[in-house]
Scaffold this motif. Structure first.
Motif, mmCIF file in Angstrom:
data_model
loop_
_atom_site.group_PDB
_atom_site.id
_atom_site.type_symbol
_atom_site.label_atom_id
_atom_site.label_comp_id
_atom_site.label_asym_id
_atom_site.label_seq_id
_atom_site.Cartn_x
_atom_site.Cartn_y
_atom_site.Cartn_z
ATOM 1 N N THR A 1 5.130 -8.917 -11.243
ATOM 2 C CA THR A 1 5.745 -8.502 -9.988
ATOM 3 C C THR A 1 6.372 -7.132 -10.210
ATOM 4 O O THR A 1 6.732 -6.783 -11.338
ATOM 5 C CB THR A 1 6.809 -9.525 -9.517
ATOM 6 O OG1 THR A 1 7.275 -9.150 -8.228
ATOM 7 C CG2 THR A 1 7.977 -9.636 -10.469
ATOM 8 N N SER A 2 6.474 -6.364 -9.146
ATOM 9 C CA SER A 2 7.070 -5.027 -9.226
ATOM 10 C C SER A 2 8.143 -4.875 -8.155
ATOM 11 O O SER A 2 7.954 -5.320 -7.024
ATOM 12 C CB SER A 2 6.006 -3.941 -9.025
ATOM 13 O OG SER A 2 5.056 -3.978 -10.062
ATOM 14 N N VAL A 3 9.238 -4.242 -8.556
ATOM 15 C CA VAL A 3 10.319 -3.935 -7.626
ATOM 16 C C VAL A 3 10.624 -2.444 -7.698
ATOM 17 O O VAL A 3 10.385 -1.801 -8.726
ATOM 18 C CB VAL A 3 11.599 -4.757 -7.919
ATOM 19 C CG1 VAL A 3 11.365 -6.241 -7.743
ATOM 20 C CG2 VAL A 3 12.144 -4.453 -9.307
ATOM 21 N N GLU A 4 11.155 -1.922 -6.606
ATOM 22 C CA GLU A 4 11.621 -0.538 -6.570
ATOM 23 C C GLU A 4 12.971 -0.500 -5.880
ATOM 24 O O GLU A 4 13.230 -1.286 -4.966
ATOM 25 C CB GLU A 4 10.648 0.361 -5.805
ATOM 26 C CG GLU A 4 9.399 0.676 -6.574
ATOM 27 C CD GLU A 4 8.558 1.761 -5.903
ATOM 28 O OE1 GLU A 4 9.018 2.365 -4.901
ATOM 29 O OE2 GLU A 4 7.446 1.984 -6.383
ATOM 30 N N VAL A 5 13.797 0.422 -6.327
ATOM 31 C CA VAL A 5 15.102 0.635 -5.718
ATOM 32 C C VAL A 5 15.299 2.131 -5.530
ATOM 33 O O VAL A 5 15.021 2.921 -6.441
ATOM 34 C CB VAL A 5 16.243 0.078 -6.597
ATOM 35 C CG1 VAL A 5 17.579 0.266 -5.915
ATOM 36 C CG2 VAL A 5 16.017 -1.373 -6.951
ATOM 37 N N LYS A 6 15.773 2.495 -4.362
ATOM 38 C CA LYS A 6 16.154 3.878 -4.089
ATOM 39 C C LYS A 6 17.628 3.888 -3.735
ATOM 40 O O LYS A 6 18.085 3.066 -2.952
ATOM 41 C CB LYS A 6 15.316 4.455 -2.955
ATOM 42 C CG LYS A 6 13.858 4.625 -3.342
ATOM 43 C CD LYS A 6 13.058 5.295 -2.260
ATOM 44 C CE LYS A 6 11.621 5.468 -2.736
ATOM 45 N NZ LYS A 6 10.811 6.227 -1.800
#
Length: 159
Positions: A65-70
């Motif tokens: 799974t992949s997550v991104e945060v800005k």
């Protein structure tokens, strides 16, 4: 206490999420009571400003799974961090990290790296991986990611 998450809890940032994908997430994270937002919050703990969290994908066939945060302040984007959590093999990949210039050299890169390390350790992972491009090679080595002589000779860059 183990908690199974619902579609609504897991879909922040994902347009569609199948029942098997929800089950996949629950099988790996419910014991920790982690929704995707919880994972993103853990990985960015201590960072300034507001954040947008995204569950980019759940890839059942690749066991990852992949997550991104800005992160943002009143002048715009402060940082962007992407992480992939791979369960076969157990590998935590530091996909991308971008910190706005006026926030660089303030320890935020180390903070994000430390959060990733602690999260990977919490999950029982023994390996963090990354790909460094350009100045990133220097920045990551400054944070303690050093390749071995064998990996250097083979052209492999993992830690």
């Amino acid at each position: 206490m183990r908690r199974n998450f619902t579609y609504a809890e897991l879909t922040n940032g994902v347009r569609t999420l199948s029942d098997p994908a929800i089950q996949w997430w629950n099988d790996r994270f419910a014991d920790f009571n982690f929704t995707p937002k919880d994972v993103c919050d853990y990985l960015t703990w201590g960072m300034p400003g507001d954040r947008d969290n995204f569950l980019e994908r759940i890839d059942i066939s690749s066991h990852r799974t992949s997550v991104e945060v800005k992160g943002y302040d009143d002048q715009g984007e402060v940082f962007w961090a992407g992480r992939t959590i791979q369960f076969r093999p157990l590998e935590f990949n530091l996909d991308v990290l971008k910190i706005r210039e006026d926030y660089q050299s303030l320890g935020y890169g180390k903070l994000l790296l430390g959060n990733s390390y602690r999260f990977a350790k919490l999950l029982g992972f023994k390996r963090l991986t990354l790909t460094a491009v350009g100045i990133g090679s220097y920045a990551w080595s400054k944070a303690g990611f050093l390749e071995s002589v064998r990996e250097f000779m083979m052209g492999v860059r993992s830690v």
